[in-house]
Design an enzyme around this catalytic site. Structure first.
Site, PDB file in Angstrom:
ATOM      1  N   GLY A  11       0.832  -1.211   0.000  1.00  0.00           N
ATOM      2  CA  GLY A  11       0.000   0.000   0.000  1.00  0.00           C
ATOM      3  C   GLY A  11       0.856   1.246   0.000  1.00  0.00           C
ATOM      4  O   GLY A  11       0.479   2.285   0.559  1.00  0.00           O
TER       5      GLY A  11
ATOM      6  N   TYR B 189     -14.852  -2.009   7.939  1.00  0.00           N
ATOM      7  CA  TYR B 189     -13.468  -1.581   8.191  1.00  0.00           C
ATOM      8  C   TYR B 189     -13.092  -1.833   9.654  1.00  0.00           C
ATOM      9  O   TYR B 189     -12.046  -2.417   9.956  1.00  0.00           O
ATOM     10  CB  TYR B 189     -13.363  -0.091   7.847  1.00  0.00           C
ATOM     11  CG  TYR B 189     -12.033   0.551   8.150  1.00  0.00           C
ATOM     12  CD1 TYR B 189     -10.875   0.181   7.473  1.00  0.00           C
ATOM     13  CD2 TYR B 189     -11.945   1.577   9.094  1.00  0.00           C
ATOM     14  CE1 TYR B 189      -9.669   0.812   7.728  1.00  0.00           C
ATOM     15  CE2 TYR B 189     -10.745   2.208   9.352  1.00  0.00           C
ATOM     16  CZ  TYR B 189      -9.606   1.822   8.680  1.00  0.00           C
ATOM     17  OH  TYR B 189      -8.414   2.444   8.935  1.00  0.00           O
TER      18      TYR B 189
ATOM     19  N   LEU C  82       1.495   3.429  -2.149  1.00  0.00           N
ATOM     20  CA  LEU C  82       1.030   4.636  -2.859  1.00  0.00           C
ATOM     21  C   LEU C  82      -0.106   5.334  -2.113  1.00  0.00           C
ATOM     22  O   LEU C  82      -0.600   6.368  -2.540  1.00  0.00           O
ATOM     23  CB  LEU C  82       0.545   4.269  -4.273  1.00  0.00           C
ATOM     24  CG  LEU C  82       1.572   3.588  -5.180  1.00  0.00           C
ATOM     25  CD1 LEU C  82       0.958   3.263  -6.545  1.00  0.00           C
ATOM     26  CD2 LEU C  82       2.806   4.464  -5.370  1.00  0.00           C
TER      27      LEU C  82
ATOM     28  N   GLN D  72      -2.181   6.986   1.444  1.00  0.00           N
ATOM     29  CA  GLN D  72      -1.932   8.198   2.239  1.00  0.00           C
ATOM     30  C   GLN D  72      -0.726   8.035   3.167  1.00  0.00           C
ATOM     31  O   GLN D  72       0.159   8.875   3.196  1.00  0.00           O
ATOM     32  CB  GLN D  72      -3.181   8.557   3.070  1.00  0.00           C
ATOM     33  CG  GLN D  72      -3.075   9.944   3.704  1.00  0.00           C
ATOM     34  CD  GLN D  72      -3.982  10.144   4.920  1.00  0.00           C
ATOM     35  OE1 GLN D  72      -4.529   9.183   5.458  1.00  0.00           O
ATOM     36  NE2 GLN D  72      -4.137  11.374   5.349  1.00  0.00           N
TER      37      GLN D  72
HETATM   38  C1  AKB Z   1     -10.950   6.503   8.204  1.00  0.00           C
HETATM   39  O1  AKB Z   1     -11.522   7.586   8.364  1.00  0.00           O
HETATM   40  O2  AKB Z   1     -11.495   5.492   7.752  1.00  0.00           O
HETATM   41  C2  AKB Z   1      -9.505   6.394   8.646  1.00  0.00           C
HETATM   42  C3  AKB Z   1      -9.365   5.882  10.034  1.00  0.00           C
HETATM   43  C4  AKB Z   1      -9.785   6.703  11.182  1.00  0.00           C
HETATM   44  O3  AKB Z   1      -8.900   4.796  10.239  1.00  0.00           O
HETATM   45  N1  AKB Z   1      -8.857   7.661   8.519  1.00  0.00           N
END
Ligand code: AKB
Length: 311
Positions: free
Chosen positions: A8, A138, A10, A12
């Site tokens: 990863g 996530y 590339l 942020q």
């Molecule tokens: C997101 O907003 O998904 C990320 C994080 C807080 O992990 N920046």
């Protein structure tokens, strides 16, 4: 020669961590990798799709890799748009890297976690072991990453470590697909056009960190003595915490008129499910976490650098 692989690279964090590692270690080869083929970046660079274990294995073998900084992941908002892909990249991708790490006896794997491991059940300055019951794909993938890190450490003695990152603010690379992206987008739009429409309410308060502090934290933790660490990937770090309207006020103080509007969309519920501050005392005491950027310094740096870019 020791070799670090960055997946990863590339993204942020990767686009700033990779040069920081190259600056720091003269005698270590830093191999950047990402899914894109042939980008215009410093070498060595390899195209690696982490969801394909054979590609991870091939690059580890080709360069005799010792350490991996595994950054390839979909962020929270992108993950809600495409949970299937988030599962594949964040969960299958991590599993592939861990399995290759175990098979090839890697020295260390560094995997960032996120404040997204917390959910609505956890408010008010949580510490590492507060309830982690996220409501996004996530967040779920990051809880699994933390648990897998502990499992691989305990079962296979594989040194996996990481930090729960808050939103990261940087003037070099714009984030993509995250919920905290507004804290970066606001600067770009304010300087380009003098206006910005936040996708969260003005009173939305989330923990954030300036990129220089985040990079410093990732590298410091990766170098820390194993015996000083109480956790694998669960260390909270929190640089600062501000609301969207506090950010607008500070930007306006620097640039003059800034027309900020607030039109919350689906990302508001993600932001509302995360804590607004974190207890990061374990990182401070175990490996010396100590951020240098407060809100005023962060805003000064962002505005100065972005104004220079548009001139
Ligand atoms: C997101 O907003 O998904 C990320 C994080 C807080 O992990 N920046």
């Amino acid at each position: 020669m020791d070799t670090i692989l960055v997946t990863g690279a590339l993204g942020q964090i990767g686009s700033e961590l990779t040069p920081a590692l190259r600056d720091r270690y003269d005698d270590v080869r830093i191999v950047a990798s990402d899914i894109e083929s042939g980008p215009d970046v410093s070498q060595p660079y390899e195209t690696v799709d982490v969801t394909d274990r054979s590609q991870v294995e091939a690059v580890v073998e080709k360069y005799d890799v010792d350490t991996v900084f595994h950054l390839a992941a979909l962020l929270s908002a992108a993950g809600e748009q495409n949970p299937d892909k988030a599962f594949e990249v964040n969960i299958q991708g991590l599993y592939n890297v861990l399995e290759v790490g175990r098979e090839y006896g890697l020295n260390r794997i560094v995997v960032p976690s996120s404040i997204a491991v917390y959910g609505p059940a956890t408010r008010n300055n949580p510490s590492e072991r507060a309830i982690r019951s996220p409501t996004t794909m996530y967040g779920i993938s990051k809880v699994l990453a933390e648990n897998l890190a502990t499992y691989y450490y305990q079962t296979y003695d594989l040194d996996v470590r990481g930090i729960r990152l808050p939103g990261i603010v940087s003037h070099k690379t714009r984030p993509d697909g995250g919920t905290t992206d507004y804290a970066v987008d606001a600067f770009y739009e304010a300087i380009d056009t003098g206006e910005y429409t936040y996708f969260v309410r003005k009173d939305t308060r989330l923990p954030m960190v300036y990129m220089a502090d985040a990079i410093d934290a990732i590298i410091t933790l990766s170098e820390a003595d194993k015996s000083d660490l109480r956790f694998q990937c669960e260390y909270n770090i929190s640089g600062l915490s501000f609301t969207a309207s506090e950010l607008s006020e500070r930007i306006e103080e620097r640039i003059g008129r800034f027309n900020a509007r607030y039109e919350p969309d689906g990302r508001q519920s993600i932001a509302d499910s995360w804590p607004s501050t974190l207890d990061d005392s374990a990182a401070r005491s175990d490996w010396g976490w100590s951020p240098e950027y407060d809100l005023d310094r962060l805003v000064d740096e962002m505005v100065r650098n972005l104004q220079r870019k548009v001139k």
